[in-house]
Design a protein around this motif. Structure first.
Motif, PDB file in Angstrom:
ATOM      1  N   TYR A 100       3.377 -12.357 -46.819  1.00 36.22           N
ATOM      2  CA  TYR A 100       4.645 -12.418 -47.543  1.00 36.22           C
ATOM      3  C   TYR A 100       5.424 -13.686 -47.192  1.00 36.22           C
ATOM      4  CZ  TYR A 100       9.563 -11.408 -48.482  1.00 36.22           C
ATOM      5  OH  TYR A 100      10.879 -11.494 -48.878  1.00 36.22           O
ATOM      6  N   ARG A 101       5.552 -13.978 -45.916  1.00 33.81           N
ATOM      7  CA  ARG A 101       6.340 -15.148 -45.506  1.00 33.81           C
ATOM      8  C   ARG A 101       5.675 -16.447 -45.928  1.00 33.81           C
ATOM      9  NH1 ARG A 101       8.485 -12.701 -39.654  1.00 33.81           N
ATOM     10  NH2 ARG A 101       9.691 -11.041 -40.666  1.00 33.81           N
ATOM     11  N   TYR A 102       4.359 -16.496 -45.844  1.00 33.55           N
ATOM     12  CA  TYR A 102       3.655 -17.700 -46.283  1.00 33.55           C
ATOM     13  C   TYR A 102       3.770 -17.852 -47.802  1.00 33.55           C
ATOM     14  CZ  TYR A 102      -0.095 -21.232 -46.350  1.00 33.55           C
ATOM     15  OH  TYR A 102      -0.828 -22.375 -46.507  1.00 33.55           O
ATOM     16  N   ALA A 103       3.611 -16.758 -48.539  1.00 33.64           N
ATOM     17  CA  ALA A 103       3.722 -16.824 -49.999  1.00 33.64           C
ATOM     18  C   ALA A 103       5.121 -17.257 -50.432  1.00 33.64           C
ATOM     19  CB  ALA A 103       3.379 -15.470 -50.620  1.00 33.64           C
ATOM     20  N   CYS A 104       6.144 -16.782 -49.736  1.00 38.84           N
ATOM     21  CA  CYS A 104       7.514 -17.198 -50.065  1.00 38.84           C
ATOM     22  C   CYS A 104       7.688 -18.693 -49.867  1.00 38.84           C
ATOM     23  CB  CYS A 104       8.517 -16.433 -49.208  1.00 38.84           C
ATOM     24  SG  CYS A 104       8.734 -14.710 -49.674  1.00 38.84           S
ATOM     25  N   ALA A 105       7.203 -19.207 -48.737  1.00 39.92           N
ATOM     26  CA  ALA A 105       7.334 -20.634 -48.462  1.00 39.92           C
ATOM     27  C   ALA A 105       6.584 -21.457 -49.501  1.00 39.92           C
ATOM     28  CB  ALA A 105       6.833 -20.951 -47.058  1.00 39.92           C
ATOM     29  N   LEU A 106       5.372 -21.031 -49.848  1.00 47.38           N
ATOM     30  CA  LEU A 106       4.607 -21.740 -50.870  1.00 47.38           C
ATOM     31  C   LEU A 106       5.332 -21.726 -52.207  1.00 47.38           C
ATOM     32  CD1 LEU A 106       1.053 -20.361 -49.981  1.00 47.38           C
ATOM     33  CD2 LEU A 106       1.787 -22.755 -49.778  1.00 47.38           C
ATOM     34  N   THR A 107       5.963 -20.609 -52.529  1.00 43.68           N
ATOM     35  CA  THR A 107       6.713 -20.509 -53.784  1.00 43.68           C
ATOM     36  C   THR A 107       7.826 -21.535 -53.836  1.00 43.68           C
ATOM     37  OG1 THR A 107       6.219 -18.143 -54.018  1.00 43.68           O
ATOM     38  CG2 THR A 107       8.149 -18.984 -55.200  1.00 43.68           C
TER      39      THR A 107
ATOM     40  N   ALA B 271       0.668 -19.473 -53.799  1.00 39.11           N
ATOM     41  CA  ALA B 271       1.573 -18.382 -53.456  1.00 39.11           C
ATOM     42  C   ALA B 271       1.092 -17.074 -54.075  1.00 39.11           C
ATOM     43  CB  ALA B 271       2.987 -18.704 -53.928  1.00 39.11           C
ATOM     44  N   PHE B 272       0.682 -17.138 -55.330  1.00 41.62           N
ATOM     45  CA  PHE B 272       0.204 -15.954 -56.035  1.00 41.62           C
ATOM     46  C   PHE B 272      -1.023 -15.374 -55.338  1.00 41.62           C
ATOM     47  CE2 PHE B 272      -1.308 -14.361 -60.478  1.00 41.62           C
ATOM     48  CZ  PHE B 272      -0.875 -13.076 -60.162  1.00 41.62           C
TER      49      PHE B 272
ATOM     50  N   GLY C 189      -1.843 -10.243 -49.621  1.00 44.08           N
ATOM     51  CA  GLY C 189      -0.945  -9.540 -48.713  1.00 44.08           C
ATOM     52  C   GLY C 189      -0.877  -8.051 -48.991  1.00 44.08           C
ATOM     53  N   VAL C 190      -0.798  -7.664 -50.271  1.00 43.15           N
ATOM     54  CA  VAL C 190      -0.703  -6.236 -50.582  1.00 43.15           C
ATOM     55  C   VAL C 190      -2.041  -5.538 -50.389  1.00 43.15           C
ATOM     56  CG1 VAL C 190       1.247  -6.581 -52.141  1.00 43.15           C
ATOM     57  CG2 VAL C 190      -1.087  -6.571 -53.081  1.00 43.15           C
TER      58      VAL C 190
ATOM     59  N   HIS D 182       7.590  -9.619 -53.853  1.00 44.43           N
ATOM     60  CA  HIS D 182       7.295 -11.007 -54.192  1.00 44.43           C
ATOM     61  C   HIS D 182       6.129 -11.088 -55.174  1.00 44.43           C
ATOM     62  CE1 HIS D 182       8.131 -15.191 -53.620  1.00 44.43           C
ATOM     63  NE2 HIS D 182       6.855 -15.457 -53.420  1.00 44.43           N
ATOM     64  N   LEU D 183       5.159 -10.229 -55.014  1.00 38.19           N
ATOM     65  CA  LEU D 183       4.031 -10.227 -55.940  1.00 38.19           C
ATOM     66  C   LEU D 183       4.494  -9.896 -57.351  1.00 38.19           C
ATOM     67  CD1 LEU D 183       1.039 -10.402 -56.568  1.00 38.19           C
ATOM     68  CD2 LEU D 183       0.812  -8.013 -55.848  1.00 38.19           C
TER      69      LEU D 183
END
Length: 210
Positions: free
Chosen positions: A108-115, A123-124, A130-131, A143-144
């Motif tokens: 989640y935190r990595y995907a947020c930063a990539l976003t 990010a996607f 993550g889920v 976030h997903l």
């Protein structure tokens, strides 16, 4: 300031991390109910790593691979909320990925930063992973859902919202996102919120000075 007591090389048995229980307690104390001290948290982590490397307790690579350090580093940088710090998260996180299995928070935190760095395809992919790694972590679904909607999968986005609401019934963020997905909101609009309902209401009304 980082504690300077002598420590053995390798992770602490109590934490499974290079961070000791005292280090983690300090970082937790930086998270206040009213105000949090993210710059202080980040400074502590950077000093901890520098001191540990200079004292020969561990290498910089070991620190970068440490899951707990990565989670706290990303938490501090992401919550500072400026591009430079999202970018710093994206540079720090890859080394610890091999230790992140089952940890939805890491993805989640990595995907947020990539976003926030505009790397939406990556990010996607990380949000989807993550889920799968930890389906019981609700904010991964949040976030997903945004990213699925952005990439045109409205049904999948609504399914992600439903999964999240099953974990946190009545949550303001999920309920708001559900209506925005129905309305065809952009990713920028879906991200433009505060977590606290009262603060978010003022933000949406243009009354937030920040």
């Amino acid at each position: 300031m980082s504690s300077t007591e002598q420590r053995p090389n390798g992770p602490h048995p109590e934490t499974g991390s290079l961070l000791s229980p005292a280090d983690i307690a300090f970082l937790e104390d930086c998270c206040g109910e009213v105000a949090s001290y993210f710059y202080r948290m980040l400074s502590y982590l950077l000093e901890f790593v520098q001191n540990g490397v200079e004292a020969g307790r561990f290498s910089e690579q070991q620190a970068r691979e440490d899951l707990q350090i990565a989670l706290w580093y990303a938490y501090a940088c992401n919550n500072i909320g400026e591009y430079e710090f999202y970018y710093r998260t994206t540079l720090w996180m890859p080394d610890s990925e091999k230790n992140a299995a089952g940890c939805g928070v890491w993805f989640y935190r990595y995907a947020c930063a990539l976003t926030y760095c505009g790397r939406l395809d990556e990010a996607f992919a990380y949000a989807e992973r993550g889920v799968q790694e930890e389906p019981g972590y609700p904010w991964g679904w949040l976030h997903l859902a945004k990213l699925r909607a952005h990439f045109g999968d409205k049904a999948g986005a609504m399914e992600a919202v439903s999964r999240g609401l099953a974990l946190v019934p009545g949550d303001y963020e999920f309920l708001t996102l559900r209506e925005e997905i129905k309305a065809g909101a952009s990713l920028e609009q879906m991200e433009y919120h505060w977590i606290d309902p009262g603060c978010d209401e003022r933000l949406q009304a243009g009354q937030d000075e920040g």
